[in-house]
Scaffold this motif. Structure first.
Motif, PDB file in Angstrom:
ATOM      1  N   GLU A   1      45.001  46.230 -49.036  1.00  0.00           N
ATOM      2  CA  GLU A   1      44.335  47.389 -48.469  1.00  0.00           C
ATOM      3  C   GLU A   1      42.840  47.267 -48.717  1.00  0.00           C
ATOM      4  OE1 GLU A   1      46.157  51.247 -48.934  1.00  0.00           O
ATOM      5  OE2 GLU A   1      47.849  50.264 -49.894  1.00  0.00           O
ATOM      6  N   GLY A   2      42.084  48.035 -47.980  1.00  0.00           N
ATOM      7  CA  GLY A   2      40.656  48.078 -48.223  1.00  0.00           C
ATOM      8  C   GLY A   2      39.879  46.965 -47.551  1.00  0.00           C
ATOM      9  N   LEU A   3      40.267  46.616 -46.331  1.00  0.00           N
ATOM     10  CA  LEU A   3      39.604  45.540 -45.605  1.00  0.00           C
ATOM     11  C   LEU A   3      38.090  45.735 -45.578  1.00  0.00           C
ATOM     12  CD1 LEU A   3      39.842  43.023 -43.817  1.00  0.00           C
ATOM     13  CD2 LEU A   3      40.154  44.540 -41.870  1.00  0.00           C
ATOM     14  N   TYR A   4      37.636  46.961 -45.414  1.00  0.00           N
ATOM     15  CA  TYR A   4      36.207  47.227 -45.341  1.00  0.00           C
ATOM     16  C   TYR A   4      35.590  47.506 -46.712  1.00  0.00           C
ATOM     17  CZ  TYR A   4      37.002  47.438 -40.376  1.00  0.00           C
ATOM     18  OH  TYR A   4      37.340  47.126 -39.100  1.00  0.00           O
ATOM     19  N   ARG A   5      36.421  47.547 -47.736  1.00  0.00           N
ATOM     20  CA  ARG A   5      35.925  47.840 -49.086  1.00  0.00           C
ATOM     21  C   ARG A   5      35.653  46.590 -49.899  1.00  0.00           C
ATOM     22  NH1 ARG A   5      40.370  52.389 -50.168  1.00  0.00           N
ATOM     23  NH2 ARG A   5      39.683  53.790 -48.543  1.00  0.00           N
ATOM     24  N   VAL A   6      36.332  45.508 -49.588  1.00  0.00           N
ATOM     25  CA  VAL A   6      36.172  44.270 -50.346  1.00  0.00           C
ATOM     26  C   VAL A   6      34.982  43.515 -49.770  1.00  0.00           C
ATOM     27  CG1 VAL A   6      37.271  42.104 -51.023  1.00  0.00           C
ATOM     28  CG2 VAL A   6      38.650  44.179 -50.787  1.00  0.00           C
ATOM     29  N   PRO A   7      33.972  43.231 -50.578  1.00  0.00           N
ATOM     30  CA  PRO A   7      32.788  42.550 -50.041  1.00  0.00           C
ATOM     31  C   PRO A   7      33.083  41.113 -49.640  1.00  0.00           C
ATOM     32  CG  PRO A   7      32.611  42.747 -52.411  1.00  0.00           C
ATOM     33  CD  PRO A   7      33.859  43.482 -52.008  1.00  0.00           C
ATOM     34  N   GLY A   8      32.396  40.662 -48.615  1.00  0.00           N
ATOM     35  CA  GLY A   8      32.492  39.262 -48.212  1.00  0.00           C
ATOM     36  C   GLY A   8      31.523  38.417 -49.015  1.00  0.00           C
ATOM     37  N   ASP A   9      31.525  37.125 -48.757  1.00  0.00           N
ATOM     38  CA  ASP A   9      30.591  36.210 -49.380  1.00  0.00           C
ATOM     39  C   ASP A   9      29.179  36.564 -48.902  1.00  0.00           C
ATOM     40  OD1 ASP A   9      30.102  33.457 -50.753  1.00  0.00           O
ATOM     41  OD2 ASP A   9      29.069  33.331 -48.796  1.00  0.00           O
ATOM     42  N   LYS A  10      28.268  36.801 -49.829  1.00  0.00           N
ATOM     43  CA  LYS A  10      26.928  37.298 -49.486  1.00  0.00           C
ATOM     44  C   LYS A  10      26.214  36.394 -48.481  1.00  0.00           C
ATOM     45  CE  LYS A  10      22.613  38.914 -51.357  1.00  0.00           C
ATOM     46  NZ  LYS A  10      21.867  39.393 -52.468  1.00  0.00           N
ATOM     47  N   LYS A  11      26.255  35.090 -48.710  1.00  0.00           N
ATOM     48  CA  LYS A  11      25.574  34.159 -47.811  1.00  0.00           C
ATOM     49  C   LYS A  11      26.214  34.183 -46.413  1.00  0.00           C
ATOM     50  CE  LYS A  11      24.191  29.366 -47.324  1.00  0.00           C
ATOM     51  NZ  LYS A  11      24.323  28.015 -47.822  1.00  0.00           N
ATOM     52  N   ASP A  12      27.555  34.191 -46.372  1.00  0.00           N
ATOM     53  CA  ASP A  12      28.242  34.226 -45.078  1.00  0.00           C
ATOM     54  C   ASP A  12      27.974  35.529 -44.333  1.00  0.00           C
ATOM     55  OD1 ASP A  12      29.263  31.699 -45.405  1.00  0.00           O
ATOM     56  OD2 ASP A  12      31.248  32.376 -46.072  1.00  0.00           O
ATOM     57  N   VAL A  13      27.951  36.635 -45.067  1.00  0.00           N
ATOM     58  CA  VAL A  13      27.673  37.932 -44.439  1.00  0.00           C
ATOM     59  C   VAL A  13      26.270  37.936 -43.845  1.00  0.00           C
ATOM     60  CG1 VAL A  13      27.310  40.403 -44.899  1.00  0.00           C
ATOM     61  CG2 VAL A  13      29.328  39.239 -45.828  1.00  0.00           C
ATOM     62  N   GLU A  14      25.291  37.422 -44.586  1.00  0.00           N
ATOM     63  CA  GLU A  14      23.913  37.377 -44.081  1.00  0.00           C
ATOM     64  C   GLU A  14      23.797  36.473 -42.858  1.00  0.00           C
ATOM     65  OE1 GLU A  14      21.558  36.227 -47.461  1.00  0.00           O
ATOM     66  OE2 GLU A  14      21.749  38.201 -48.411  1.00  0.00           O
TER      67      GLU A  14
ATOM     68  N   ALA B   1      37.819  37.607 -42.930  1.00  0.00           N
ATOM     69  CA  ALA B   1      37.818  39.002 -42.484  1.00  0.00           C
ATOM     70  C   ALA B   1      36.798  39.846 -43.234  1.00  0.00           C
ATOM     71  CB  ALA B   1      39.216  39.593 -42.646  1.00  0.00           C
ATOM     72  N   ASN B   2      36.690  39.653 -44.530  1.00  0.00           N
ATOM     73  CA  ASN B   2      35.759  40.469 -45.311  1.00  0.00           C
ATOM     74  C   ASN B   2      34.304  40.124 -45.008  1.00  0.00           C
ATOM     75  OD1 ASN B   2      37.847  41.893 -46.527  1.00  0.00           O
ATOM     76  ND2 ASN B   2      38.102  40.335 -48.083  1.00  0.00           N
ATOM     77  N   ASP B   3      34.036  38.881 -44.598  1.00  0.00           N
ATOM     78  CA  ASP B   3      32.683  38.517 -44.167  1.00  0.00           C
ATOM     79  C   ASP B   3      32.338  39.259 -42.874  1.00  0.00           C
ATOM     80  OD1 ASP B   3      32.631  36.710 -46.286  1.00  0.00           O
ATOM     81  OD2 ASP B   3      33.216  35.010 -45.016  1.00  0.00           O
ATOM     82  N   ILE B   4      33.298  39.297 -41.948  1.00  0.00           N
ATOM     83  CA  ILE B   4      33.083  39.975 -40.662  1.00  0.00           C
ATOM     84  C   ILE B   4      32.839  41.460 -40.898  1.00  0.00           C
ATOM     85  CG2 ILE B   4      34.163  40.604 -38.465  1.00  0.00           C
ATOM     86  CD1 ILE B   4      35.671  37.877 -38.671  1.00  0.00           C
ATOM     87  N   CYS B   5      33.672  42.067 -41.726  1.00  0.00           N
ATOM     88  CA  CYS B   5      33.513  43.494 -42.012  1.00  0.00           C
ATOM     89  C   CYS B   5      32.172  43.775 -42.687  1.00  0.00           C
ATOM     90  CB  CYS B   5      34.662  43.992 -42.875  1.00  0.00           C
ATOM     91  SG  CYS B   5      36.250  43.950 -42.017  1.00  0.00           S
ATOM     92  N   GLY B   6      31.764  42.920 -43.602  1.00  0.00           N
ATOM     93  CA  GLY B   6      30.469  43.087 -44.264  1.00  0.00           C
ATOM     94  C   GLY B   6      29.310  42.974 -43.294  1.00  0.00           C
ATOM     95  N   ALA B   7      29.412  42.022 -42.359  1.00  0.00           N
ATOM     96  CA  ALA B   7      28.356  41.854 -41.362  1.00  0.00           C
ATOM     97  C   ALA B   7      28.306  43.060 -40.432  1.00  0.00           C
ATOM     98  CB  ALA B   7      28.579  40.569 -40.567  1.00  0.00           C
TER      99      ALA B   7
END
Length: 135
Positions: free
Chosen positions: A18-31, A52-58
């Motif tokens: 659970e929490g797809l949008y709550r778990v942070p993605g890899d900072k470099k990948d998100v940027e 998925a978490n990188d996409i949500c973070g972006a």
């Protein structure tokens, strides 16, 4: 990044996490993905290779830059579309949405809106194996 999201949405859903949008993605990948979403043409391949978490973070990062996504003077018009009978949507709601999207939405917000549609389409495709409710 030529590999599809093998560790993305599918694995998140298989683990029933659970929490797809709550778990942070890899900072470099998100940027990197955030920059791609803002600068490159809108195609599903922009999202390929990211978890998925990188996409949500972006998406969250771009949302902060484009807030609100839709012009505030269009909110009432867009909300009225939600009450449209699906049988009449093509003649009533769709023209309103098209006018807002094509005439009044800033270009950066339009790009974000398109990326959101791609992302939500993938979520819908995974709905049988995930805990994300459609409605």
């Amino acid at each position: 990044r030529d590999q599809p999201r093998s560790r993305g949405l599918g694995d998140v859903y298989k683990r029933q996490e659970e929490g797809l949008y709550r778990v942070p993605g890899d900072k470099k990948d998100v940027e990197t993905l955030t920059g791609s979403m803002l600068q490159h043409p809108i195609t599903p391949s922009v999202l390929d290779g990211y978890e998925a978490n990188d996409i949500c973070g972006a998406i969250k990062g771009v949302l902060q830059k484009c807030e609100p996504v839709f012009p505030t003077d269009s909110f009432d018009e867009l909300l009225s579309c939600a009450d449209t009978d699906p049988a009449d949507a093509e003649t009533t709601a769709v023209p309103i949405i098209r006018a807002v999207v094509s005439d009044r939405m800033p270009p950066l917000n339009f790009k974000l809106f398109c990326h959101l549609i791609l992302h939500f389409r993938e979520l819908i495709d995974q709905v049988g194996s995930c805990r994300v409710a459609l409605l």
